[in-house]
Design an enzyme around this catalytic site. Structure first.
Site, PDB file in Angstrom:
ATOM      1  N   ASP A  13      21.292  14.986 -35.075  1.00  0.00           N
ATOM      2  CA  ASP A  13      21.995  15.945 -35.939  1.00  0.00           C
ATOM      3  C   ASP A  13      23.426  16.215 -35.502  1.00  0.00           C
ATOM      4  OD1 ASP A  13      19.594  16.145 -37.324  1.00  0.00           O
ATOM      5  OD2 ASP A  13      18.920  17.855 -36.138  1.00  0.00           O
ATOM      6  N   GLY A  15      26.006  14.852 -36.716  1.00  0.00           N
ATOM      7  CA  GLY A  15      26.932  14.736 -37.857  1.00  0.00           C
ATOM      8  C   GLY A  15      27.227  13.268 -38.164  1.00  0.00           C
ATOM      9  N   LYS A  16      26.268  12.408 -37.807  1.00  0.00           N
ATOM     10  CA  LYS A  16      26.461  10.956 -38.004  1.00  0.00           C
ATOM     11  C   LYS A  16      26.702  10.604 -39.476  1.00  0.00           C
ATOM     12  CE  LYS A  16      22.377  10.451 -36.168  1.00  0.00           C
ATOM     13  NZ  LYS A  16      22.095  11.809 -35.679  1.00  0.00           N
ATOM     14  N   LYS A  18      27.966  12.293 -41.923  1.00  0.00           N
ATOM     15  CA  LYS A  18      29.307  12.632 -42.403  1.00  0.00           C
ATOM     16  C   LYS A  18      30.310  11.566 -41.981  1.00  0.00           C
ATOM     17  CE  LYS A  18      33.381  15.246 -41.674  1.00  0.00           C
ATOM     18  NZ  LYS A  18      34.179  16.430 -41.602  1.00  0.00           N
ATOM     19  N   GLY A  40      17.703  12.974 -41.038  1.00  0.00           N
ATOM     20  CA  GLY A  40      18.269  13.667 -42.194  1.00  0.00           C
ATOM     21  C   GLY A  40      19.768  13.648 -42.003  1.00  0.00           C
ATOM     22  N   HIS A  41      20.461  12.839 -42.774  1.00  0.00           N
ATOM     23  CA  HIS A  41      21.910  12.675 -42.612  1.00  0.00           C
ATOM     24  C   HIS A  41      22.611  13.319 -43.803  1.00  0.00           C
ATOM     25  CE1 HIS A  41      21.360   8.999 -39.726  1.00  0.00           C
ATOM     26  NE2 HIS A  41      20.766  10.096 -39.315  1.00  0.00           N
ATOM     27  N   THR A 129       8.625  15.451 -36.576  1.00  0.00           N
ATOM     28  CA  THR A 129       8.907  15.793 -37.975  1.00  0.00           C
ATOM     29  C   THR A 129       7.681  15.518 -38.846  1.00  0.00           C
ATOM     30  OG1 THR A 129       9.743  13.576 -38.416  1.00  0.00           O
ATOM     31  CG2 THR A 129      11.358  15.221 -37.719  1.00  0.00           C
ATOM     32  N   GLN A 224      18.820   9.658 -35.149  1.00  0.00           N
ATOM     33  CA  GLN A 224      18.495  10.470 -33.971  1.00  0.00           C
ATOM     34  C   GLN A 224      19.657  10.424 -32.969  1.00  0.00           C
ATOM     35  OE1 GLN A 224      15.608   8.125 -35.015  1.00  0.00           O
ATOM     36  NE2 GLN A 224      15.473   9.786 -36.465  1.00  0.00           N
ATOM     37  N   THR A 239      11.714  10.330 -29.767  1.00  0.00           N
ATOM     38  CA  THR A 239      11.165   9.647 -30.921  1.00  0.00           C
ATOM     39  C   THR A 239      10.626   8.285 -30.457  1.00  0.00           C
ATOM     40  OG1 THR A 239      11.544   9.072 -33.239  1.00  0.00           O
ATOM     41  CG2 THR A 239      13.367   8.608 -31.702  1.00  0.00           C
ATOM     42  N   ARG A 303      13.571  23.358 -40.015  1.00  0.00           N
ATOM     43  CA  ARG A 303      13.323  24.197 -38.837  1.00  0.00           C
ATOM     44  C   ARG A 303      14.644  24.649 -38.220  1.00  0.00           C
ATOM     45  NH1 ARG A 303       9.720  20.216 -35.241  1.00  0.00           N
ATOM     46  NH2 ARG A 303      11.247  18.773 -36.092  1.00  0.00           N
ATOM     47  N   ARG A 305      17.405  24.972 -35.554  1.00  0.00           N
ATOM     48  CA  ARG A 305      17.718  24.147 -34.381  1.00  0.00           C
ATOM     49  C   ARG A 305      18.018  25.047 -33.189  1.00  0.00           C
ATOM     50  NH1 ARG A 305      21.921  20.711 -37.986  1.00  0.00           N
ATOM     51  NH2 ARG A 305      20.461  19.288 -38.997  1.00  0.00           N
ATOM     52  N   ASP A 333      34.951  23.528 -35.402  1.00  0.00           N
ATOM     53  CA  ASP A 333      35.234  24.786 -36.129  1.00  0.00           C
ATOM     54  C   ASP A 333      34.221  25.874 -35.803  1.00  0.00           C
ATOM     55  OD1 ASP A 333      33.661  22.744 -37.676  1.00  0.00           O
ATOM     56  OD2 ASP A 333      33.205  24.476 -38.936  1.00  0.00           O
TER      57      ASP A 333
HETATM   58  P1  GDP Z   1      23.135  13.782 -38.697  1.00  0.00           P
HETATM   59  O1  GDP Z   1      21.654  13.756 -38.679  1.00  0.00           O
HETATM   60  O2  GDP Z   1      23.722  13.364 -37.388  1.00  0.00           O
HETATM   61  O3  GDP Z   1      23.745  13.029 -39.851  1.00  0.00           O
HETATM   62  O4  GDP Z   1      23.542  15.322 -38.869  1.00  0.00           O
HETATM   63  P2  GDP Z   1      22.875  16.380 -39.878  1.00  0.00           P
HETATM   64  O5  GDP Z   1      23.315  16.074 -41.251  1.00  0.00           O
HETATM   65  O6  GDP Z   1      21.410  16.484 -39.634  1.00  0.00           O
HETATM   66  O7  GDP Z   1      23.472  17.715 -39.318  1.00  0.00           O
HETATM   67  C1  GDP Z   1      24.828  17.950 -39.261  1.00  0.00           C
HETATM   68  C2  GDP Z   1      25.132  19.234 -40.053  1.00  0.00           C
HETATM   69  O8  GDP Z   1      26.432  19.692 -39.747  1.00  0.00           O
HETATM   70  C3  GDP Z   1      25.129  19.006 -41.556  1.00  0.00           C
HETATM   71  O9  GDP Z   1      24.705  20.173 -42.179  1.00  0.00           O
HETATM   72  C4  GDP Z   1      26.594  18.722 -41.866  1.00  0.00           C
HETATM   73  O10 GDP Z   1      26.933  19.048 -43.208  1.00  0.00           O
HETATM   74  C5  GDP Z   1      27.260  19.648 -40.897  1.00  0.00           C
HETATM   75  N1  GDP Z   1      28.572  19.211 -40.389  1.00  0.00           N
HETATM   76  C6  GDP Z   1      28.990  17.962 -40.072  1.00  0.00           C
HETATM   77  N2  GDP Z   1      30.216  17.992 -39.529  1.00  0.00           N
HETATM   78  C7  GDP Z   1      30.586  19.293 -39.497  1.00  0.00           C
HETATM   79  C8  GDP Z   1      31.745  19.984 -39.001  1.00  0.00           C
HETATM   80  O11 GDP Z   1      32.679  19.404 -38.468  1.00  0.00           O
HETATM   81  N3  GDP Z   1      31.741  21.343 -39.129  1.00  0.00           N
HETATM   82  C9  GDP Z   1      30.721  22.035 -39.696  1.00  0.00           C
HETATM   83  N4  GDP Z   1      30.799  23.359 -39.761  1.00  0.00           N
HETATM   84  N5  GDP Z   1      29.611  21.417 -40.156  1.00  0.00           N
HETATM   85  C10 GDP Z   1      29.546  20.062 -40.041  1.00  0.00           C
HETATM   86  P1  IMO Z   2      18.838  12.558 -37.242  1.00  0.00           P
HETATM   87  O1  IMO Z   2      18.984  11.103 -37.552  1.00  0.00           O
HETATM   88  C1  IMO Z   2      17.083  15.660 -34.727  1.00  0.00           C
HETATM   89  C2  IMO Z   2      13.077  14.905 -33.149  1.00  0.00           C
HETATM   90  C3  IMO Z   2      11.935  15.753 -33.676  1.00  0.00           C
HETATM   91  C4  IMO Z   2      11.009  15.739 -32.477  1.00  0.00           C
HETATM   92  C5  IMO Z   2      11.189  14.342 -31.917  1.00  0.00           C
HETATM   93  C6  IMO Z   2      10.130  13.353 -32.401  1.00  0.00           C
HETATM   94  O2  IMO Z   2      18.912  13.449 -38.427  1.00  0.00           O
HETATM   95  O3  IMO Z   2      19.744  12.960 -36.142  1.00  0.00           O
HETATM   96  P2  IMO Z   2       9.490  12.179 -34.685  1.00  0.00           P
HETATM   97  O4  IMO Z   2       9.473  12.680 -36.093  1.00  0.00           O
HETATM   98  O5  IMO Z   2      10.440  11.056 -34.470  1.00  0.00           O
HETATM   99  O6  IMO Z   2       8.123  11.898 -34.177  1.00  0.00           O
HETATM  100  O7  IMO Z   2      10.031  13.418 -33.812  1.00  0.00           O
HETATM  101  O8  IMO Z   2      12.465  13.904 -32.354  1.00  0.00           O
HETATM  102  N1  IMO Z   2      13.862  14.199 -34.196  1.00  0.00           N
HETATM  103  C7  IMO Z   2      15.098  14.555 -34.552  1.00  0.00           C
HETATM  104  N2  IMO Z   2      15.858  15.582 -34.168  1.00  0.00           N
HETATM  105  N3  IMO Z   2      17.585  14.749 -35.595  1.00  0.00           N
HETATM  106  C8  IMO Z   2      16.817  13.689 -35.971  1.00  0.00           C
HETATM  107  O9  IMO Z   2      17.314  12.693 -36.730  1.00  0.00           O
HETATM  108  C9  IMO Z   2      15.503  13.574 -35.482  1.00  0.00           C
HETATM  109  N4  IMO Z   2      14.495  12.691 -35.671  1.00  0.00           N
HETATM  110  C10 IMO Z   2      13.505  13.087 -34.862  1.00  0.00           C
HETATM  111  O10 IMO Z   2      12.386  17.040 -34.004  1.00  0.00           O
HETATM  112  O11 IMO Z   2      11.496  16.648 -31.508  1.00  0.00           O
HETATM  113 MG    MG Z   3      20.029  15.028 -39.016  1.00  0.00          MG
END
Ligand code: GDP
Ligand code: IMO
Ligand code: MG
Length: 423
Positions: A13, A15-16, A18, A40-41, A129, A224, A239, A303, A305, A333
Site C-alpha cells: 500500500d 502507492g504503487k 498511482k 488493491g492499487h 485478505t 504487496q 504473503t 480494514r 491500516r 503531504d
Molecule cells: P498500492 O497498493 O501500493 O497501489 O497503494 P494503495 O492504493 O493500496 O494505497 C495507497 C493510498 O494512498 C491510496 O488511497 C492512494 O489514493 C493514496 N495516495 C497515493 N499517493 C498519495 C499521496 O501522495 N498523498 C496522499 N494523501 N494519498 C496518496
Molecule cells: P498491495 O499490492 C498490504 C497482507 C495481508 C496479510 C498478509 C497476507 O495493495 O500493496 P494474503 O492475502 O496474501 O494471504 O495476506 O499480507 N497483504 C497486503 N497488505 N497491501 C497488499 O497489497 C497486501 N496483500 C497482502 O494484509 O497481512
Molecule cells: Mg494496496
C-alpha cells in the site's frame, strides 16, 4: 530495451498503483508479475477513483498493453468485477489486456481453505485478505494447481472438479464451521470463467521476449511490498509470493540481464495491514493522525491500516535485496503539521543495538531507536515543483537518501495523478 521494475519497499500500500499510472506514458507495456487480488492499487485522475486488484495499473492509458504474468494468481470472479468497472469507463481492454496461460487460477475452494486455515490459527492468524492466495500458491508449488491455459483443454471441467473435491476433503480435515453454498459459488465462478475466456490468453514469456527484441519499453508492476515477501519478509506474517525484484524474473520469464531501473516506492511513514511485527508502530495521537489524514484503510478489505514512523533499518534492507536504483516517496503531504518527524535508524534487539534486520522480530524484544527531524507546516497538496517543497522536508529526504544510498526522484503530494513532483 530493458524492463524497469516498480516495487513496494515496505508492507504494501505504498502507492504503487498511482505511480504506475503516472509512469505508464513512458512505457508501451505494463506487466504484473506476482500476487493476486490480495492487492488493491488505487488510481485517481479526473475526479475518478479506480481500485485495481488483478489488472495492471496501465490499463487506463490508450495504447498501453497490459499483461497479467505467469506469477500472478487470478480469481475470475474478482477479475470480472474489475472488467465491469472498465466497461463503465469505456476502456477497450479486449485489445489491451493479455493474460498469461501459465497464471494459476484461484478456485472458490481456495478461498474457503484460506478462511479455514486462518480460523484454525486463532491468535496466530496472518490477517490474510482471505482471497485464497496462500492455498493457490500451495497448489502451484505442490504441482496440483489449475492454470489459465488449462481452460483451453477439453478436460478442463474434470480438472476443476478433481481439484475442488480434493479441497473439500482438506476442508473436512480443518473441521471449522464455514457457512457456504458450493453450488452457488461454482455457478458464480463459471459465469466469471466465461468472461475470462473472452480475454486474450498468451504465452507471456514469449510475448515479452519479442517485445524487448522490438525495442518496446516494459514496466513490471509489483504487488504487496518487500517486507511481505515469502523469503525476505517478516515470516510467517507475509504473503505467499516473492514480492522482491527476483520475483519479476520468475513471474514474467525475463532474464536478470533485461532488468533496467528498479523503482522503490515508499511512504513517507509506514503502514501495515494484517498481523505481524511492526517495530515503529504508533498507538498514540501521531499514529491516529497519520491514519486519519492519510485515509489509511485497506483498498481490498477496508480494514484500518496500522500506522507508524518510517523504519530505515527495514528500508535499507529492502533497498539492498531489490537493488533499488531510485526511490519514490509517497504521501509526504500527510506529514504536514507534525512538529517533529521521526525515523528509526537502528533497533535495540535483545538488549543490544543492531543496524540490520534480525532473523525474526516476531516475538523478540525489539524497540526502535529514532532520529528526529523538524516538521513543516506548509500544505504540499497544490505544490507542483521541487523548488516549492519546504526545507524541513528536503532535510528529511536528504537524510533518507544518505542513509540508504539511493536518490528520491519523485515526491508525491496527494493521491491524484497530477499531485506528483519530479526531482
Ligand atoms: P498500492 O497498493 O501500493 O497501489 O497503494 P494503495 O492504493 O493500496 O494505497 C495507497 C493510498 O494512498 C491510496 O488511497 C492512494 O489514493 C493514496 N495516495 C497515493 N499517493 C498519495 C499521496 O501522495 N498523498 C496522499 N494523501 N494519498 C496518496
Ligand atoms: P498491495 O499490492 C498490504 C497482507 C495481508 C496479510 C498478509 C497476507 O495493495 O500493496 P494474503 O492475502 O496474501 O494471504 O495476506 O499480507 N497483504 C497486503 N497488505 N497491501 C497488499 O497489497 C497486501 N496483500 C497482502 O494484509 O497481512
Ligand atoms: Mg494496496
Amino acid at each position: 530495451m530493458k524492463v524497469d521494475l516498480l516495487l513496494g519497499l515496505q508492507w504494501g500500500d505504498e502507492g504503487k498503483g498511482k505511480i504506475v499510472d503516472v509512469l505508464t506514458k513512458n512505457y508501451s507495456t505494463v506487466a504484473r508479475f506476482q500476487g493476486g487480488p490480495n492487492a488493491g492499487h488505487t488510481l485517481i485522475f479526473e475526479n475518478q477513483k479506480h481500485v485495481l486488484h488483478t489488472i495492471p495499473s496501465g490499463i487506463f492509458h490508450k495504447g498501453s498493453k497490459n499483461i497479467v504474468g505467469n506469477g500472478v494468481v487470478i480469481d475470475p470472479v474478482i477479475l470480472k468485477k474489475e472488467l465491469e468497472n472498465l466497461d463503465q469507463h469505456h476502456i477497450n481492454y479486449k485489445e489491451s489486456l493479455f493474460i498469461s496461460r501459465k497464471a494459476h487460477l484461484i478456485l472458490p475452494t481456495h478461498r474457503l481453505l484460506d478462511a479455514a486455515s486462518e480460523a484454525t490459527k486463532g491468535k496466530l492468524k496472518i490477517g490474510s485478505t482471505l482471497k485464497g492466495i496462500g492455498p493457490t500458491y500451495m497448489d502451484k508449488t505442490g504441482r496440483n494447481g489449475m492454470r489459465v491455459g488449462d481452460l483451453e483443454l477439453d478436460n478442463w471441467k474434470e480438472l476443476f472438479d478433481n481439484l475442488t473435491q480434493k479441497h473439500l476433503s482438506m476442508l473436512a480435515y480443518f473441521n471449522v464451521d464455514l457457512a457456504y453454498n458450493l453450488d452457488e459459488l461454482v455457478a458464480e465462478y463459471f459465469d466469471a470463467l466465461a468472461v475470462l475466456r473472452g480475454l486474450k490468453f498468451i504465452d507471456s514469456e514469449d510475448y515479452l521476449f519479442k517485445a524487448l527484441k522490438n525495442n518496446q519499453t516494459i514496466l513490471a508492476e509489483g504487488a504487496q511490498g518487500s517486507m511481505l515477501d515469502i523469503d525476505f519478509g517478516t515470516y510467517p506474517y507475509v504473503t505467499s509470493s516473492n514480492t522482491t525484484a527476483a520475483g519479476a524474473c520468475t513471474g514474467l520469464g525475463i532474464s536478470p540481464h533485461d532488468i533496467g531501473e528498479v523503482f522503490g516506492i515508499i511512504k513517507a511513514y509506514t503502514t501495515r495491514v494484517g498481523s505481524g511485527p511492526f517495530p515503529t508502530e504508533l498507538f498514540d495521537d501521531d499514529g491516529k493522525t497519520m491514519g486519519r489524514v492519510g485515509c489509511e484503510f485497506g483498498a481490498t478489505t477496508g480494514r484500518p491500516r496500522r500506522c507508524g514512523w518510517l523504519d530505515l533499518v527495514a528500508l535499507k534492507y529492502a533497498v539492498q535485496i531489490n537493488g533499488a536504483t531510485q526511490l519514490m516517496m509517497m504521501k509526504a503531504d500527510v506529514l504536514s503539521g507534525f512538529k517533529t518527524i521521526k525515523a528509526c535508524t537502528s533497533y535495540i534487539y535483545k538488549g543490544k543495538m543492531v543496524d540490520h534486520l534480525p532473523y525474526s522480530i516476531n516475538n523478540e524484544d525489539v524497540s526502535p531507536v529514532y532520529t528526529e527531524f523538524k516538521g513543516w507546516e506548509a500544505d504540499l497538496t497544490s505544490m507542483t515543483s521541487a523548488a516549492q517543497l519546504p526545507e524541513n522536508l528536503l532535510n528529511y529526504i536528504k537524510f533518507i537518501e544518505n542513509f540508504v544510498g539511493v536518490k528520491i526522484t519523485i515526491v508525491s503530494v496527494g493521491p491524484d495523478r497530477l499531485q506528483t513532483i519530479m526531482r
